[in-house]
Design a protein around this motif. Structure first.
Motif, PDB file in Angstrom:
ATOM      1  N   ARG A   1      36.379  55.618  37.424  1.00 40.61           N
ATOM      2  CA  ARG A   1      35.232  54.975  38.073  1.00 40.61           C
ATOM      3  C   ARG A   1      35.424  53.462  38.110  1.00 40.61           C
ATOM      4  N   GLU A   2      35.938  52.875  37.012  1.00 38.19           N
ATOM      5  CA  GLU A   2      36.178  51.430  36.995  1.00 38.19           C
ATOM      6  C   GLU A   2      37.235  51.032  38.018  1.00 38.19           C
ATOM      7  N   LEU A   3      38.275  51.857  38.178  1.00 39.01           N
ATOM      8  CA  LEU A   3      39.328  51.528  39.137  1.00 39.01           C
ATOM      9  C   LEU A   3      38.821  51.617  40.577  1.00 39.01           C
ATOM     10  N   HIS A   4      37.977  52.626  40.856  1.00 38.09           N
ATOM     11  CA  HIS A   4      37.479  52.803  42.221  1.00 38.09           C
ATOM     12  C   HIS A   4      36.513  51.689  42.620  1.00 38.09           C
ATOM     13  N   HIS A   5      35.739  51.197  41.688  1.00 39.00           N
ATOM     14  CA  HIS A   5      34.730  50.175  41.991  1.00 39.00           C
ATOM     15  C   HIS A   5      35.235  48.802  41.549  1.00 39.00           C
ATOM     16  N   SER A   6      36.363  48.416  42.081  1.00 38.99           N
ATOM     17  CA  SER A   6      36.943  47.126  41.709  1.00 38.99           C
ATOM     18  C   SER A   6      37.699  46.551  42.897  1.00 38.99           C
ATOM     19  N   LEU A   7      37.943  45.246  42.839  1.00 44.58           N
ATOM     20  CA  LEU A   7      38.718  44.545  43.861  1.00 44.58           C
ATOM     21  C   LEU A   7      40.185  44.519  43.457  1.00 44.58           C
ATOM     22  N   ASN A   8      41.038  44.193  44.396  1.00 41.59           N
ATOM     23  CA  ASN A   8      42.452  44.017  44.113  1.00 41.59           C
ATOM     24  C   ASN A   8      42.736  42.560  43.765  1.00 41.59           C
ATOM     25  N   ARG A   9      43.937  42.336  43.249  1.00 43.49           N
ATOM     26  CA  ARG A   9      44.310  40.989  42.837  1.00 43.49           C
ATOM     27  C   ARG A   9      44.333  40.053  44.046  1.00 43.49           C
ATOM     28  N   GLY A  10      43.685  38.921  43.937  1.00 40.09           N
ATOM     29  CA  GLY A  10      43.667  37.935  45.004  1.00 40.09           C
ATOM     30  C   GLY A  10      42.547  38.105  45.998  1.00 40.09           C
ATOM     31  N   GLN A  11      41.751  39.163  45.891  1.00 39.92           N
ATOM     32  CA  GLN A  11      40.657  39.390  46.831  1.00 39.92           C
ATOM     33  C   GLN A  11      39.379  38.742  46.329  1.00 39.92           C
ATOM     34  N   ASN A  12      38.566  38.266  47.321  1.00 39.63           N
ATOM     35  CA  ASN A  12      37.229  37.777  47.030  1.00 39.63           C
ATOM     36  C   ASN A  12      36.214  38.696  47.682  1.00 39.63           C
ATOM     37  N   GLY A  13      34.944  38.498  47.373  1.00 40.35           N
ATOM     38  CA  GLY A  13      33.919  39.340  47.965  1.00 40.35           C
ATOM     39  C   GLY A  13      33.831  39.174  49.475  1.00 40.35           C
ATOM     40  N   ALA A  14      34.153  37.963  50.003  1.00 41.15           N
ATOM     41  CA  ALA A  14      34.073  37.730  51.443  1.00 41.15           C
ATOM     42  C   ALA A  14      35.234  38.351  52.194  1.00 41.15           C
ATOM     43  N   ASP A  15      36.368  38.600  51.492  1.00 39.34           N
ATOM     44  CA  ASP A  15      37.552  39.139  52.151  1.00 39.34           C
ATOM     45  C   ASP A  15      37.568  40.658  52.202  1.00 39.34           C
TER      46      ASP A  15
END
Length: 470
Positions: free
Chosen positions: A423-437
């Motif tokens: 669940r933590e992996l699915h609800h997460s961003l990747n390295r270098g990503q922001n919320g706007a991207d």
């Protein structure tokens, strides 16, 4: 007027007359008393006999039975041992070897209760009661068992090895050879060692305070016999050496003097002396020396048990340590050969929530991916360490790393923690990503909520009624 003088015979003591007078004052016999007075006298006699009998009974019980204070201590010790047995049963649920060990203890206790005559049962009669342990359960049990490695090298071993190399006339059977130092220096520091062996509080000798400034400080320190110091003396020595030595020399003191003493105290007393615990906290004054001299050698030895890991790990939890030193220590532990207590130390460092460099995060990922082809059942602390890592640094992982962790979760599962990790992996961003991207597909994957797309026609707007009076 003439006074009559009594003769001397009239002034003499006559016991017969006294007896008669005393006999007149005596109370009458019981037959001459009234009924209420007789009952009161009987009650007074009964109370006196009861008090005398209780005192005599206490004296007899003191000789025949255990005192109340000693029996209370025995009961408290028995309750403590029973709680330890129950806790170990809960921790090692599912391991047949541990169940067999506890059942053997219960059989021993029951046999002692049955054989009150003092006879001992033959140990060979126990052999056929337990089944052989399967190989899989032996592997599970071996994950936390310490390897049988020789004792850790101390300062005395190092100095004796140097003396034997430089002086071939020194025999190996000699217990404690003396280094090539002036005789007066030897006499002084042997006296300092005797003082430190019974030191509790007060001032430390000045001759001991100048040891860090000497070029041959290891040989001089060897003369004081550090293995015989009291716990309070070890704390004062740690304060002096941590303050006056550089990181490299303090590392040698921690590794050769402090760490063996701490491990010996834990294994012999099942706990750590408060002064030695304070010495461990004081050793973090030199963070690099603490990690290189205490934590990393402890993990490399593969002989660290769970009790030592919890006690030394509590120092890491309580004391603030710079992130750079902790990052290097975490990377070094991740590169070591796996041991159950290593996962515990990694979890402690991850829970301190440092801003770790990407190199350290990649090293921790590589540590977990080594178990992708491992068929053994991993302990719970391994899953807890992975869960802590994902919770703290899920938004700093690459997309490929998350896919690899998904494969790892198919190989090693835990009924409680594996779903939480996914669940933590699915609800997460990747390295270098922001919320706007984040794209629409990533947002659906991140939030799990799919919203319909709405197209708006600017020429077909609904009419809004307006009230002129308002």
């Amino acid at each position: 007027m003439a006074t009559s003088v009594k003769p001397l015979s009239q002034h003499r003591y006559h016991p017969e007359k006294k007896k008669k007078k005393h006999s007149q004052d005596e109370p009458p016999s019981k037959h001459g008393l009234s009924l209420p007075q007789t009952l009161l006298d009987e009650d007074a006699d009964n109370q006196s006999t009861q008090s005398r009998s209780s005192k005599q009974r206490k004296l007899q019980e003191r000789d025949e039975f255990v005192s109340t204070s000693l029996s209370k201590k025995i009961l408290q010790e028995a309750q403590r041992q029973q709680k330890e047995i129950q806790r170990e049963r809960d921790e090692e649920t599912g391991v047949a070897a541990v169940r067999a060990a506890f059942s053997s203890i219960d059989n021993d206790l029951s046999s002692e209760d049955e054989d009150e005559d003092g006879g001992f049962l033959d140990s060979q009669s126990y052999a056929g009661e337990f089944e052989e342990i399967p190989e899989e359960e032996e592997k599970i049990l071996a994950m936390f068992m310490a390897d049988k490695v020789g004792p850790q090298k101390t300062l005395a071993d190092l100095i004796m090895q140097k003396i034997q190399l430089h002086d071939s006339s020194v025999k190996e059977t000699e217990e404690r050879p003396v280094p090539a130092v002036d005789a007066k220096v030897i006499e002084v520091y042997r006296g300092v060692g005797k003082l430190l062996s019974r030191f509790t509080s007060g001032k430390v000798p000045k001759a001991f305070k100048i040891i860090p400034s000497l070029s041959n400080w290891e040989e001089v320190l060897y003369l004081t016999e550090p293995e015989n110091w009291s716990a309070c003396a070890m704390y004062q020595a740690t304060r002096i050496f941590a303050s006056n030595l550089n990181a490299k020399m303090a590392q040698r003191f921690y590794n050769l003097v402090l760490l063996p003493r701490v491990r010996e105290d834990i294994n012999s007393n099942k706990r750590l002396h408060f002064a030695l615990y304070q010495a461990l906290k004081k050793s973090v004054y030199k963070p690099s020396a603490f990690y290189k001299g205490i934590l990393l050698p402890l993990c490399q030895s593969r002989t660290c048990n769970l009790r030592e890991a919890v006690i030394i790990g509590s120092v890491i939890q309580k004391v603030s340590i710079p992130s750079l030193h902790s990052s290097v220590a975490l990377l070094k532990i991740a590169e070591m050969e796996y041991c159950g207590t290593n996962s515990y130390f990694m979890k402690l460092l991850l829970d301190k929530k440092y801003a770790l460099p990407y190199r350290v995060l990649d090293g921790v990922i590589a540590h977990f991916m080594r178990f992708l082809e491992d068929e053994r059942t991993m302990p719970v602390i391994w899953h807890q360490c992975l869960l802590s890592f994902v919770q703290r640094y899920k938004n700093e992982l690459k997309h490929e790393d998350k896919d690899n962790l998904e494969k790892l979760m198919r190989q090693h599962k835990h009924y409680l923690m594996t779903p939480e990790i996914k669940r933590e992996l699915h609800h997460s961003l990747n390295r270098g990503q922001n919320g706007a991207d984040v794209s629409m597909d990533d947002a659906i994957q991140f939030t799990g909520i799919k919203t319909p797309h709405i197209e708006e026609d600017i020429w077909n707007l609904p009419e809004v009624p307006l009230d002129m009076e308002e």
